[in-house]
Write an enzyme that holds these catalytic residues in place. Structure first.
Site, PDB file in Angstrom:
ATOM      1  CB  SER A 202      -0.962  -0.043   1.191  1.00  0.00           C
ATOM      2  OG  SER A 202      -1.991   0.909   1.043  1.00  0.00           O
ATOM      3  CG  ASP A 317      -5.256  -4.113  -3.776  1.00  0.00           C
ATOM      4  OD1 ASP A 317      -5.233  -4.267  -2.548  1.00  0.00           O
ATOM      5  OD2 ASP A 317      -4.265  -4.282  -4.503  1.00  0.00           O
ATOM      6  CG  HIS A 436      -5.758  -2.382   0.423  1.00  0.00           C
ATOM      7  ND1 HIS A 436      -4.868  -2.330  -0.623  1.00  0.00           N
ATOM      8  CD2 HIS A 436      -5.306  -1.470   1.333  1.00  0.00           C
ATOM      9  CE1 HIS A 436      -3.925  -1.440  -0.362  1.00  0.00           C
ATOM     10  NE2 HIS A 436      -4.170  -0.905   0.821  1.00  0.00           N
TER      11      HIS A 436
END
Length: 540
Positions: A202, A317, A436
């Protein structure tokens, strides 16, 4: 010490001499003739000055006991109402595995955590003393040294006035200082300073990308892995930092003129942290400062020409963000209106006006048929945000890296192991793929360290990722190293764009090419060529 009759073998580093002084960690026994030294809370820089680059640590006398994680950098807690952590937070943690002898010249993997540049810690979330970013399983199974580092986040890490008064990027400088410290000191821990891999997820994945693009890391980083985040993501660079800096100044009763920076430096740091950035699309992020980032990231890939690079995304995600933008997507007994799909696309394409919306909608609804199912519409909404926020920027970064690479190799992946909560509890529908951050547990070997929480297939996924990741750290080729992989992962080249899909069923059919080609083509080629709203208005 491991003791047998007439024999005592001590497989540990003992006291290690670093540039700041001597440190001693804790040695744990992993099995017959296998131990690990763990160092927690080793300082890599001094206590940072407010809105200043990190400085070298002044050093210490005697032997520092490095056996406990240090405080995370000052940030908001999960309730967004209180703060936790400290400004004294520039420390790192090191896991060093040993076999039949004390290790030397091991590959080094340096982890950069995510958290939207607003939160996070070098040890990760903790449940019953089980830390997410505990490097033991990865280090042991892959026979690599694992390092995790702390860096400033939120206003203290990324607030910028867009000029020399508050240039920003302090968190990126912290990361760079830690990488440089590892390069200078890791040999004393049994590591190879010429073989450092930085990896992250991320905002950490974007940070990894920034670290190989900046000219300040020349010669320090040999390989890099970006998971669900690159420097080209729409949230990764703030092009108008002063606006938010002035909002912060007004909130804490500081002037917004030439006195602003000095006032902010004297303000109670906890008052500089507040939750607005989360709902404003993560506007506290790196900036083009002319120093760490001398240009737009897309123009800096020549700096990574000799760096081997893996980048990829999770197949869903965007789900965690879609649930906020279109709440009905997580309710399997409520339809998601087509108007909600158009509203989302309109927000993402507003710079191109109605023409942008129409082109985007026709692209994403092209396989719906005349009467799409509720599930199909909901999955499309997730795909839209996944593409826009993560997947398309990642594909662009891969293309640029492959284009500029000299000796550096490029690899692309899609992680698609279904979310473990899918269909069990809200907000995880039955059709869930990999959300995610779902990949983190597998990279750090949680199915092995906490086996009762996982099925055998999850251990398969974890073993695959650890094998690919650590083979890559050793050789620059995820297929070549000490660990067996389920299928050969081909390089990404601009002629075929091959990628590997990673899940419990990964096999020869998991290698494909041109990932989501229709959507990559739309966002990378069609959308940019559409006239902007301002241009269209001028023509009328």
């Amino acid at each position: 010490c491991l003791k047998w009759p007439f024999l005592c073998v001590c497989l540990k580093l003992g006291v290690v001499n670093t540039e700041g002084g001597m440190v001693e960690g804790k040695t744990i026994r992993l099995g017959l003739l296998r131990t690990m030294d763990v160092f927690r809370g080793v300082p890599f820089a001094a206590v940072p000055g407010r809105f200043e680059k990190p400085k070298p640590h002044p050093g210490w006398d005697g032997v520092m006991k490095a056996t406990a994680f240090k405080s995370r950098c000052l940030q908001l807690d999960i309730t967004l109402t209180n703060t936790l952590g400290s400004e004294d937070c520039l420390y790192l943690n090191i896991w060093v595995p040993h076999g039949s002898s004390v290790s030397t010249n091991l590959p080094v993997m340096v982890w950069i955590y995510g958290g939207g540049f607003l939160a996070g810690a070098s040890m990760g979330a903790n449940f019953l003393d089980n830390y997410l970013y505990d490097g033991q399983e990865l280090a042991d199974r892959g026979n690599v040294i694992v390092v995790t580092l702390g860096y400033r986040v939120g206003s203290l890490g990324f607030l910028s006035t867009g000029d020399s008064e508050l240039p920003g990027n302090y968190g990126l400088w912290d990361q760079q200082a830690a990488i440089a410290w590892v390069h200078r000191n890791i040999r004393a821990f049994g590591g190879d300073p010429s073989n450092i891999t930085v990896f992250g997820e991320s905002a950490g994945g974007a940070s990894v990308n920034f670290q190989i693009l900046t000219p300040h890391n020349k010669g320090l980083i040999r390989r890099a892995i970006s998971q669900s985040g690159v420097a080209l993501c729409p949230w990764a660079v703030n092009h108008n930092p002063r606006k938010f800096a002035e909002e912060v100044a007004l909130r804490v009763n500081c002037p917004t003129d030439s006195r602003m920076a000095a006032c902010l430096k004297m303000t109670d740091p906890s008052l500089l942290l507040f939750p607005e950035p989360i709902v404003n699309n993560l506007i506290l992020s790196p900036v083009i400062d002319g120093d760490f980032l001398p240009d737009e990231p897309s123009n800096l890939f020549h700096n990574a020409a000799e760096v081997d690079y893996i980048a990829g995304a999770n197949d869903m995600d965007g789900h965690i963000f879609t649930g906020l933008d279109v709440p009905s997507v997580n309710n399997d007994i409520v339809e998601t209106p087509i108007e909600d799909v158009k509203r989302l696309l309109g927000a993402l394409t507003k710079e191109k006006g109605q023409l942008g919306l129409e082109n985007a909608y026709s692209t994403y609804s092209s396989d719906w048929g005349s009467n799409p199912s509720w599930q199909k519409v909901k999955q499309t909404v997730v795909a839209i945000e996944t593409d826009y926020i993560f997947l398309i920027p990642t594909q662009t970064a891969l293309y640029l890296h492959a284009e500029k690479a000299t000796t550096g190799r490029t690899y692309s992946y899609l992680f698609s192991e279904p979310n473990r909560m899918g269909g069990l509890i809200a907000p995880f529908p039955i059709w869930m793929g990999a959300d995610h951050a779902d990949d983190l547990q597998y990279v750090f070997g949680k199915p092995f360290s906490t086996p009762l929480g996982y099925w055998p297939r999850h251990r398969d996924v974890s073993s695959y990722m650890i094998a690919y990741w650590t083979n890559f750290a050793k050789t620059g080729d995820p297929n070549s190293g000490d660990l067996k992989v389920p299928v050969a992962w081909p390089k990404f080249q601009n002629t075929d764009h091959k990628f590997l899909e990673i899940n419990a069923k990964t096999n020869s059919e998991s290698v494909n090419e041109m990932l989501r080609l229709r959507y990559v083509h739309f966002w990378a080629s069609v959308f940019p060529k559409l006239p902007s709203q301002r241009s269209a208005d001028a023509l009328q």
